[in-house]
Design an enzyme around this catalytic site. Structure first.
Site, short mmCIF file in Angstrom:
data_model
loop_
_atom_site.label_atom_id
_atom_site.label_comp_id
_atom_site.label_asym_id
_atom_site.label_seq_id
_atom_site.Cartn_x
_atom_site.Cartn_y
_atom_site.Cartn_z
CG ASP A 91 -2.05 0.96 1.15
OD1 ASP A 91 -2.30 1.51 0.05
OD2 ASP A 91 -2.68 1.20 2.19
CG ASN B 156 2.14 1.56 -5.04
OD1 ASN B 156 2.99 1.36 -4.18
ND2 ASN B 156 1.67 0.61 -5.83
CD1 TRP C 73 7.45 6.69 -2.27
CD2 TRP C 73 7.02 7.00 -4.46
NE1 TRP C 73 8.66 6.77 -2.94
CE2 TRP C 73 8.42 6.95 -4.28
CE3 TRP C 73 6.50 7.19 -5.74
CZ2 TRP C 73 9.31 7.09 -5.35
CZ3 TRP C 73 7.39 7.33 -6.81
CH2 TRP C 73 8.78 7.27 -6.60
NE ARG D 47 -4.20 7.06 -7.40
CZ ARG D 47 -4.07 6.52 -6.19
NH1 ARG D 47 -3.86 7.29 -5.14
NH2 ARG D 47 -4.19 5.23 -6.03
CG HIS E 96 0.28 2.12 -9.39
ND1 HIS E 96 0.04 1.77 -8.08
CD2 HIS E 96 -0.83 2.78 -9.82
CE1 HIS E 96 -1.17 2.21 -7.73
NE2 HIS E 96 -1.72 2.83 -8.76
CB SER F 4 -8.54 -5.65 -3.91
OG SER F 4 -9.14 -4.39 -4.18
CB THR F 5 -12.85 -8.10 -5.70
OG1 THR F 5 -12.77 -7.98 -4.28
CG2 THR F 5 -12.53 -9.54 -6.07
CD GLU F 6 -13.26 -5.30 -2.48
OE1 GLU F 6 -12.07 -5.67 -2.35
OE2 GLU F 6 -14.22 -6.10 -2.43
CD1 TRP G 89 -12.21 -5.75 -10.17
CD2 TRP G 89 -11.32 -4.98 -12.08
NE1 TRP G 89 -11.46 -6.77 -10.73
CE2 TRP G 89 -10.91 -6.32 -11.90
CE3 TRP G 89 -10.88 -4.29 -13.21
CZ2 TRP G 89 -10.08 -6.98 -12.81
CZ3 TRP G 89 -10.06 -4.95 -14.11
CH2 TRP G 89 -9.67 -6.28 -13.91
NE ARG H 88 -7.21 1.78 -6.28
CZ ARG H 88 -6.11 2.01 -5.61
NH1 ARG H 88 -5.04 2.48 -6.23
NH2 ARG H 88 -6.03 1.78 -4.31
CG LEU I 56 9.46 -17.11 -3.39
CD1 LEU I 56 9.11 -17.23 -1.91
CD2 LEU I 56 9.99 -15.70 -3.68
C1 FPP Z 1 -1.61 0.27 -3.45
O1 FPP Z 1 -1.26 1.62 -3.48
C2 FPP Z 1 -1.29 -0.37 -4.69
C3 FPP Z 1 -2.18 -0.93 -5.57
C4 FPP Z 1 -3.61 -1.00 -5.31
C5 FPP Z 1 -1.73 -1.50 -6.85
C6 FPP Z 1 -0.48 -2.30 -6.77
C7 FPP Z 1 -0.04 -2.63 -8.13
C8 FPP Z 1 1.23 -2.77 -8.51
C9 FPP Z 1 2.35 -2.66 -7.56
C10 FPP Z 1 1.57 -3.01 -9.93
C11 FPP Z 1 1.06 -4.26 -10.57
C12 FPP Z 1 1.45 -5.51 -9.96
C13 FPP Z 1 2.57 -6.22 -10.19
C14 FPP Z 1 2.77 -7.53 -9.52
C15 FPP Z 1 3.64 -5.74 -11.07
P1 FPP Z 1 -2.40 2.72 -3.55
O2 FPP Z 1 -2.56 3.14 -4.98
O3 FPP Z 1 -3.63 2.20 -2.91
O4 FPP Z 1 -1.74 3.88 -2.73
P2 FPP Z 1 -2.51 5.00 -1.85
O5 FPP Z 1 -3.19 4.26 -0.74
O6 FPP Z 1 -1.39 5.85 -1.37
O7 FPP Z 1 -3.45 5.69 -2.79
#
Ligand code: FPP
Length: 231
Positions: free
Chosen positions: A10, A12, A15, A23, A27, A55-57, A59, A61, A121
């Protein structure tokens, strides 16, 4: 040492925003954290690493962000599959995979087939995954068997439920890590997390490095696990 570690990646978006970036840049930056985490787990001899990627949720976004994440997934697998395979990593996935767009799904399936006999792994990507959806899907499979007379309702027990989850051979996570300071499970591995040790860190996922994972694993080593007993 944990056998199975789950991570809720969580932070991204935050950050990226804190750097006045879009945003999606967050990612993109997540890839380095994923690569370091996978390498650390492989070297440490951890058996299973489950990453909550979508997540299922999620979608809900904006369409453009969803499309970006899906494209990133495909690119991530393409760019990393040789190294993963070379290191004996078996790529697997949980979730309603049929919801994924065709391109990323094909690349994912190809990578899973290619690495199926690797014995290092197990890297499990949770994609279009929800713990409740997983239980609904398990209930449907079990109900189907009951309707066909293959199972009796009174014979259904906890092992029946566990046996109908997406990957029945995978042990429950010993530890679940969530980055970015939020303290909730957000529908991640609900059944399997009954006795998982939870670890929260303020570090945002794109800043997460092997020393942070090392700290989490050291913390795990100090926990007393009683599983409802007296230890
Ligand atoms: C959470 O940060 C991140 C996500 C919901 C998406 C994660 C996806 C990736 C890392 C890329 C695709 C996957 C792989 C395996 C390459 P957020 O966007 O919810 O951050 P916030 O809470 O600060 O808004």
């Amino acid at each position: 040492m944990p056998v199975h570690v789950g991570i809720i990646m969580d932070g991204n978006g935050r950050w990226a925003r804190s750097r006045r970036l879009k945003r999606i840049e967050g990612h993109k930056a997540a890839e380095t954290s994923i690569r370091e985490t996978v390498r650390y787990c492989g070297e440490a001899g951890i058996g299973y690493l489950t990453l909550y990627a979508f997540s299922t949720e999620n979608w809900k976004r904006p369409k453009s962000e969803v499309a970006f994440i899906m494209a990133l997934l495909k690119r991530f697998i393409r760019r990393n599959i040789d190294e993963l395979d070379g290191n004996g990593v078996r790529l697997r996935a949980i979730g309603r995979l049929h919801d994924l767009p065709k391109g990323p799904l094909e690349v994912l399936r190809g990578a899973m087939e290619r690495t199926v006999s690797n014995d290092g792994l197990n890297l499990i990507l949770a994609l279009s995954y929800g713990g409740r959806a997983e239980l609904v899907d398990a209930a449907r499979k079990i109900a189907g068997k009951a309707a066909r007379g293959e199972i009796l309702p009174e014979d259904i027990d906890e092992s029946t439920i566990s046996g109908h989850l997406y990957l029945p051979d995978v042990p429950d996570p010993d530890m679940i890590i969530r980055t970015s300071g939020e303290r909730r499970l957000s529908n991640f591995l609900l059944w399997q997390s009954a006795y998982s040790e939870l670890y929260f860190t303020e570090v945002l996922w794109p800043d997460f490095r092997k020393e942070h994972l090392h700290r989490a694993i050291e913390d795990y080593g100090r926990r007393k696990r009683r599983f409802g007993g007296i230890g």
